[in-house]
Design an enzyme around this catalytic site. Structure first.
Site, PDB file in Angstrom:
ATOM      1  N   GLY A  18     -85.415  39.222  52.301  1.00 51.93           N
ATOM      2  CA  GLY A  18     -86.550  39.921  52.326  1.00 51.93           C
ATOM      3  C   GLY A  18     -87.037  40.525  53.718  1.00 51.93           C
ATOM      4  N   ILE A  19     -88.178  40.461  54.217  1.00 56.56           N
ATOM      5  CA  ILE A  19     -88.707  40.937  55.557  1.00 56.56           C
ATOM      6  C   ILE A  19     -87.973  40.279  56.588  1.00 56.56           C
ATOM      7  CG2 ILE A  19     -90.649  41.011  57.009  1.00 56.56           C
ATOM      8  CD1 ILE A  19     -92.399  41.459  54.459  1.00 56.56           C
ATOM      9  N   ARG A  39     -84.275  27.961  54.421  1.00 56.19           N
ATOM     10  CA  ARG A  39     -83.891  26.876  53.648  1.00 56.19           C
ATOM     11  C   ARG A  39     -82.926  27.252  52.827  1.00 56.19           C
ATOM     12  NH1 ARG A  39     -89.294  26.863  49.881  1.00 56.19           N
ATOM     13  NH2 ARG A  39     -88.635  28.861  48.887  1.00 56.19           N
ATOM     14  N   ASP A  59     -85.769  23.372  56.289  1.00 57.60           N
ATOM     15  CA  ASP A  59     -87.034  23.683  55.802  1.00 57.60           C
ATOM     16  C   ASP A  59     -88.323  23.699  57.046  1.00 57.60           C
ATOM     17  OD1 ASP A  59     -89.846  23.516  54.491  1.00 57.60           O
ATOM     18  OD2 ASP A  59     -88.817  23.206  52.706  1.00 57.60           O
ATOM     19  N   GLY A  84     -93.164  32.355  54.524  1.00 58.31           N
ATOM     20  CA  GLY A  84     -94.212  32.597  53.651  1.00 58.31           C
ATOM     21  C   GLY A  84     -94.152  32.581  52.180  1.00 58.31           C
ATOM     22  N   TYR A 147    -103.390  32.113  49.405  1.00 57.08           N
ATOM     23  CA  TYR A 147    -102.875  32.799  50.327  1.00 57.08           C
ATOM     24  C   TYR A 147    -103.616  33.651  51.273  1.00 57.08           C
ATOM     25  CZ  TYR A 147     -99.130  36.369  51.283  1.00 57.08           C
ATOM     26  OH  TYR A 147     -98.172  37.308  52.022  1.00 57.08           O
ATOM     27  N   LYS A 151    -103.375  33.498  55.555  1.00 58.78           N
ATOM     28  CA  LYS A 151    -103.020  34.721  56.185  1.00 58.78           C
ATOM     29  C   LYS A 151    -104.198  34.852  57.277  1.00 58.78           C
ATOM     30  CE  LYS A 151     -98.809  35.543  54.730  1.00 58.78           C
ATOM     31  NZ  LYS A 151     -97.412  35.080  55.617  1.00 58.78           N
ATOM     32  N   ILE A 180     -94.243  44.957  49.871  1.00 60.43           N
ATOM     33  CA  ILE A 180     -92.885  45.201  50.275  1.00 60.43           C
ATOM     34  C   ILE A 180     -92.054  44.792  49.202  1.00 60.43           C
ATOM     35  CG2 ILE A 180     -91.372  44.875  52.229  1.00 60.43           C
ATOM     36  CD1 ILE A 180     -94.249  46.387  53.321  1.00 60.43           C
TER      37      ILE A 180
END
Ligand SMILES: NC(=O)c1ccc[n+]([C@@H]2O[C@H](COP(=O)([O-])OP(=O)(O)OC[C@H]3O[C@@H](n4cnc5c(N)ncnc54)[C@H](O)[C@@H]3O)[C@@H](O)[C@H]2O)c1
Length: 245
Positions: A18-19, A39, A59, A84, A147, A151, A180
């Site tokens: 991903g990002i 991980r 982890d 995240g 979440y 954040k 995203i």
């Protein structure tokens, strides 16, 4: 890794997909030496051989593993706290276990890695900290209260680190992505269906889902020497979501 000059050696957490993977690719393309952790061993090893970045399978919530990573690879001039995880549930369906998990993955990981990275940055009188937050942390999230709380905490943490460390030449900023297209969003599609993509796109002024490399470009800028007079900021990478679409 040569790492000549300030800002040339970076650690990216959760860089396997991903990002985070886009950030690893972008920083490597910009010529930085990169260490990343994840991980997911298979994804990490594949990206390491693609990019010649160093990979540590661990982890991110494991404090002893983080210390071992620093013993083997530190110091870093750039730290990108990207790990995240999210959740799609109304708050009344959220458990105390969800709260502990989401706070740990989204917030405590940043605490662990930042605490390990700062002393060397302070000694070098140079550092770039970039935290991957979310527009949810600024705007709230229907179906993502915990979440969003994590954040928002990460944003407060970022600004506090900025306040305490400007005198050492260390900047601390956050990016706040909107939707995203990553495995995180693919999991949301699996859980609640394709319509979530249209709903997410509709939250943005640009009426689309973003690409991981669009977030990576903002991270790379904040991690660069060019961003020398920018600290304590939250940069939305969300197609204008923060404007109120
Ligand atoms: N995708 C989005 O729409 C979006 C929007 C706003 C913010 N973000 C944030 O961007 C960051 C990256 O999100 P993404 O969409 O790429 O997520 P993702 O789930 O697609 O990828 C996350 C990566 O982090 C790794 N990871 C997760 N927990 C870990 C742990 N405890 N230890 C080690 N590695 C771990 C995963 O294995 C994976 O490789 C997260 O902080 C996320 O909250 C994402």
């Amino acid at each position: 890794m040569s790492g000549a000059g300030p800002g040339r050696r970076a650690l990216v957490t959760g860089g396997g997909a991903g990002i985070g993977a886009a950030i690893v690719r972008r920083l490597r393309a910009d010529g930085l030496a990169v260490v990343f952790c994840d991980r997911d061993g298979a994804a990490g090893h594949a990206l390491a051989s693609e990019t010649s970045a160093a990979f540590v399978q661990m982890d991110g919530t494991d404090a002893a593993a983080a210390e071992a990573l620093f013993s083997a690879h530190a110091p870093f001039e750039v730290l990108v706290n990207n790990i995240g995880a999210d959740q799609h549930a109304f708050f009344t369906d959220t458990t105390a276990e969800d709260w502990r998990f989401l706070l740990s993955v989204n917030l405590e990981t940043a605490f662990l890695f930042t605490r390990l990275a700062l002393p060397a940055m302070q000694a070098a009188r140079y550092g770039r900290l970039v935290n991957v937050a979310s527009e949810a942390g600024r705007l709230g999230s229907k179906g993502g209260a915990v979440y969003a709380a994590a954040k928002a905490g990460l944003i407060g943490f970022t600004r506090s680190i900025a306040r305490e460390n400007a005198r050492y030449g260390i900047t601390a900023n956050a990016v706040a992505p909107g939707p995203i297209r990553t495995p995180m969003v693919e999991r949301a599609v699996d859980a609640v269906g394709e319509k979530i993509l249209d709903d997410m796109a509709a939250l943005t002024l640009m009426r689309r889902i973003g690409k991981p490399r669009e977030v990576a470009a903002a991270v790379a800028f904040l991690a660069s020497q060019d961003a020398s007079f920018i600290t304590g900021e939250v940069l939305g990478v969300s197609g204008g979501m923060g404007c109120g679409a």
